[in-house]
Scaffold this active site. Sequence first.
Site, PDB file in Angstrom:
ATOM      1  N   ARG A 199       0.962  14.406  13.518  1.00  8.54           N
ATOM      2  CA  ARG A 199       1.390  14.248  12.121  1.00  8.54           C
ATOM      3  C   ARG A 199       1.394  15.560  11.324  1.00  8.54           C
ATOM      4  NH1 ARG A 199      -0.906   8.830   9.588  1.00  8.54           N
ATOM      5  NH2 ARG A 199       1.020   8.966   8.397  1.00  8.54           N
TER       6      ARG A 199
ATOM      7  N   LYS B 235       0.837  -1.207   0.000  1.00  8.53           N
ATOM      8  CA  LYS B 235       0.000   0.000   0.000  1.00  8.53           C
ATOM      9  C   LYS B 235       0.868   1.252   0.000  1.00  8.53           C
ATOM     10  CE  LYS B 235      -1.735   1.557   4.056  1.00  8.53           C
ATOM     11  NZ  LYS B 235      -1.504   2.954   4.420  1.00  8.53           N
ATOM     12  N   ASN B 236       1.871   1.279   0.887  1.00  9.21           N
ATOM     13  CA  ASN B 236       2.624   2.523   1.071  1.00  9.21           C
ATOM     14  C   ASN B 236       3.639   2.792  -0.044  1.00  9.21           C
ATOM     15  OD1 ASN B 236       1.107   3.039   3.274  1.00  9.21           O
ATOM     16  ND2 ASN B 236       2.689   2.532   4.788  1.00  9.21           N
TER      17      ASN B 236
ATOM     18  N   CYS C  59      -5.442  12.964  13.134  1.00 11.93           N
ATOM     19  CA  CYS C  59      -5.099  11.577  12.823  1.00 11.93           C
ATOM     20  C   CYS C  59      -5.102  10.787  14.130  1.00 11.93           C
ATOM     21  CB  CYS C  59      -3.727  11.541  12.181  1.00 11.93           C
ATOM     22  SG  CYS C  59      -3.121   9.891  11.920  1.00 11.93           S
TER      23      CYS C  59
ATOM     24  N   ARG D  50      -8.635  -0.767   4.543  1.00 14.24           N
ATOM     25  CA  ARG D  50      -7.759   0.276   3.989  1.00 14.24           C
ATOM     26  C   ARG D  50      -6.405  -0.297   3.600  1.00 14.24           C
ATOM     27  NH1 ARG D  50      -7.888   5.945   6.991  1.00 14.24           N
ATOM     28  NH2 ARG D  50      -6.605   6.290   5.161  1.00 14.24           N
TER      29      ARG D  50
ATOM     30  N   ASP E 184       4.900   0.530  11.969  1.00 17.83           N
ATOM     31  CA  ASP E 184       3.685  -0.091  11.424  1.00 17.83           C
ATOM     32  C   ASP E 184       3.536  -1.560  11.831  1.00 17.83           C
ATOM     33  OD1 ASP E 184       3.043   2.295  10.265  1.00 17.83           O
ATOM     34  OD2 ASP E 184       3.663   1.748   8.236  1.00 17.83           O
TER      35      ASP E 184
HETATM   36  C1  EPZ Z   1       4.454   6.971   6.325  1.00 17.96           C
HETATM   37  O1  EPZ Z   1       3.732   8.046   6.913  1.00 17.96           O
HETATM   38  C2  EPZ Z   1       3.503   5.808   6.228  1.00 17.96           C
HETATM   39  N1  EPZ Z   1       2.369   6.167   5.391  1.00 17.96           N
HETATM   40  C3  EPZ Z   1       3.025   5.401   7.617  1.00 17.96           C
HETATM   41  O2  EPZ Z   1       2.191   4.250   7.496  1.00 17.96           O
HETATM   42  C4  EPZ Z   1       4.238   5.034   8.468  1.00 17.96           C
HETATM   43  O3  EPZ Z   1       3.822   4.747   9.777  1.00 17.96           O
HETATM   44  C5  EPZ Z   1       5.226   6.210   8.492  1.00 17.96           C
HETATM   45  O4  EPZ Z   1       5.573   6.598   7.131  1.00 17.96           O
HETATM   46  C6  EPZ Z   1       6.511   5.896   9.238  1.00 17.96           C
HETATM   47  O5  EPZ Z   1       7.143   4.791   8.672  1.00 17.96           O
HETATM   48  C7  EPZ Z   1       2.442   5.994   4.073  1.00 17.96           C
HETATM   49  O6  EPZ Z   1       3.452   5.616   3.518  1.00 17.96           O
HETATM   50  C8  EPZ Z   1       1.219   6.275   3.270  1.00 17.96           C
HETATM   51  P1  EPZ Z   1       6.655  10.259   8.349  1.00 17.96           P
HETATM   52  P2  EPZ Z   1       4.336   9.527   6.901  1.00 17.96           P
HETATM   53  O7  EPZ Z   1       6.613  11.550   7.613  1.00 17.96           O
HETATM   54  O8  EPZ Z   1       5.108   9.722   5.670  1.00 17.96           O
HETATM   55  C9  EPZ Z   1       7.042  13.536  11.843  1.00 17.96           C
HETATM   56  C10 EPZ Z   1       0.258   2.945   7.865  1.00 17.96           C
HETATM   57  O9  EPZ Z   1      -0.277   2.396   8.864  1.00 17.96           O
HETATM   58  N2  EPZ Z   1       6.853  14.568  10.807  1.00 17.96           N
HETATM   59  O10 EPZ Z   1       7.811   9.353   8.090  1.00 17.96           O
HETATM   60  O11 EPZ Z   1       3.209  10.447   7.182  1.00 17.96           O
HETATM   61  C11 EPZ Z   1       5.791  12.694  12.049  1.00 17.96           C
HETATM   62  O12 EPZ Z   1       4.869  13.342  12.885  1.00 17.96           O
HETATM   63  C12 EPZ Z   1       0.822   4.347   7.933  1.00 17.96           C
HETATM   64  O13 EPZ Z   1       0.312   2.396   6.756  1.00 17.96           O
HETATM   65  C13 EPZ Z   1       6.983  15.903  11.156  1.00 17.96           C
HETATM   66  O14 EPZ Z   1       7.266  16.245  12.323  1.00 17.96           O
HETATM   67  O15 EPZ Z   1       5.289   9.471   8.160  1.00 17.96           O
HETATM   68  C14 EPZ Z   1       6.386  11.436  12.645  1.00 17.96           C
HETATM   69  O16 EPZ Z   1       6.631  11.651  14.011  1.00 17.96           O
HETATM   70  C15 EPZ Z   1       0.563   5.025   9.234  1.00 17.96           C
HETATM   71  N3  EPZ Z   1       6.787  16.855  10.189  1.00 17.96           N
HETATM   72  C16 EPZ Z   1       7.716  11.300  11.914  1.00 17.96           C
HETATM   73  O17 EPZ Z   1       8.014  12.602  11.394  1.00 17.96           O
HETATM   74  C17 EPZ Z   1       6.475  16.519   8.901  1.00 17.96           C
HETATM   75  O18 EPZ Z   1       6.315  17.435   8.080  1.00 17.96           O
HETATM   76  C18 EPZ Z   1       7.726  10.311  10.745  1.00 17.96           C
HETATM   77  O19 EPZ Z   1       6.599  10.578   9.909  1.00 17.96           O
HETATM   78  C19 EPZ Z   1       6.368  15.162   8.542  1.00 17.96           C
HETATM   79  C20 EPZ Z   1       6.551  14.195   9.530  1.00 17.96           C
END
Ligand code: EPZ
Length: 429
Positions: free
Chosen positions: A131, A22-23, A126, A408, A316
Amino acid sequence: MDRIRIVGGKQLIGSIPISGAKNAALPLMIASLLTEDTLVLENVPRLADVGLLQRILLNHGVDVMLSGKRPGDAPYDGQTVKISASNIVDTTAPYELVSKMRASFWVLAPLVARMGQAKVSLPGGCAIGTRPVDLLIMALRQLGAKIDIDGGYVLAYAPNGLRGGEINFPKVTVGGTHTALMAASLASGTTVIENAAREPEIVDLADCLNKMGAKITGAGASRIVIEGVSKLNGARHAVLPDRIETGTYAMAVAMTGGDVLLEGGRAELLQSALDTIEQAGAKISVTNKGIRVSRNGAGIAPVDVTTEPFPGFPTDLQAQLIALMTCAKGTSRITETIFENRFMHVQELARLGAQIALDGQTATIAGVEKLKGAPVMATDLRASVSLVIAALAAEGETMVNRVYHLDRGFERLEDKLVACGATVERISG
Ligand code: EPZ
């Protein structure tokens, strides 16, 4: 709303085909916005999130064509999706659509890179944490986009195109790295991303962009270099197998005992999780068909694990590991470092008799002899599937409510488990 009824206590024995990730599928579909030509994606999973993203792309004027099954296709073969963004009619992604799925916010980068402007709703709340998207916005600003936030929307402008720049992420972010890759591919000049996410889905996106004519080197490492090009072409690309689905079923087998081949699963995509599952007492072997997981006789051993960006243990799979540890012979400690509110499954697992104490970002799990079935519900995808894992080993019946979360991200979950001998049934309504 559909529910899933599970009667626990059966070992899992058989074979489970692993779907496309998915991701990876989501950012790959979004990358279609970067070119006038057709992007053909194979092995796309049949999931509610993929359907939602189709609706978002349609709203921009993109043509999305799903190929039907061909003679000889196995029931689980992923679908082929042909996406053509030859004519983008609208560069706005509205709140009604973006609020349903956070990843749709990522359309911002290709739209501003190709069209010079985009207006995309902020995704909103969320279930697993705040996030924010500040780092995605920072990345686009570094490439010369002018960005305003107004009325809940991010407005991005680059009327003369984006230009290459230095993007140094203070925190590893998957979405930030996807954004930087897509935007920099069409920027003029060179972009260097420091502290890039190293997840396999980043490598998959970079591979596809390179097939489309981008010049990206270093994906999979912390430093990625992109030489911008003025135009990208169509391409054909197969989505990589889902490492989270693979790890989830591996933990289900570790939980119930039995012997299952995870067909098409690739060990290098989830080595740290496989190491943990082995430490917990399951046997893992890699064959040319996939990953074989078994556990016979011996109980589940407790583990101490901290979630980390790739190649560390993935957030995840945290909920699923907690579910597995509820029946360990001893006490486990699992610390979540990626999201600040990703323990919603703990209270629901307690309804099945799990003994879990939460202290800040650490869950301490005292293994119990047996879980007992109960009605449960969850607030997100991975939390829901952790309840399924627990239910497979629990005595009696568990009813998992709010199944739309599972739909999902897990393709035909109940079919795959039933084929391995589990008692699982979907109740519509
Ligand atoms: C991706 O989310 C995945 N989603 C998530 O999977 C996964 O948990 C996550 O990466 C971490 O591996 C998809 O690929 C669609 P991040 P993403 O930006 O990209 C902080 C699932 O269950 N952050 O790597 O949104 C954030 O809050 C989902 O399939 C900021 O502070 O995650 C987090 O603490 C859930 N500012 C950390 O970074 C930003 O602008 C990592 O988030 C962006 C992120």
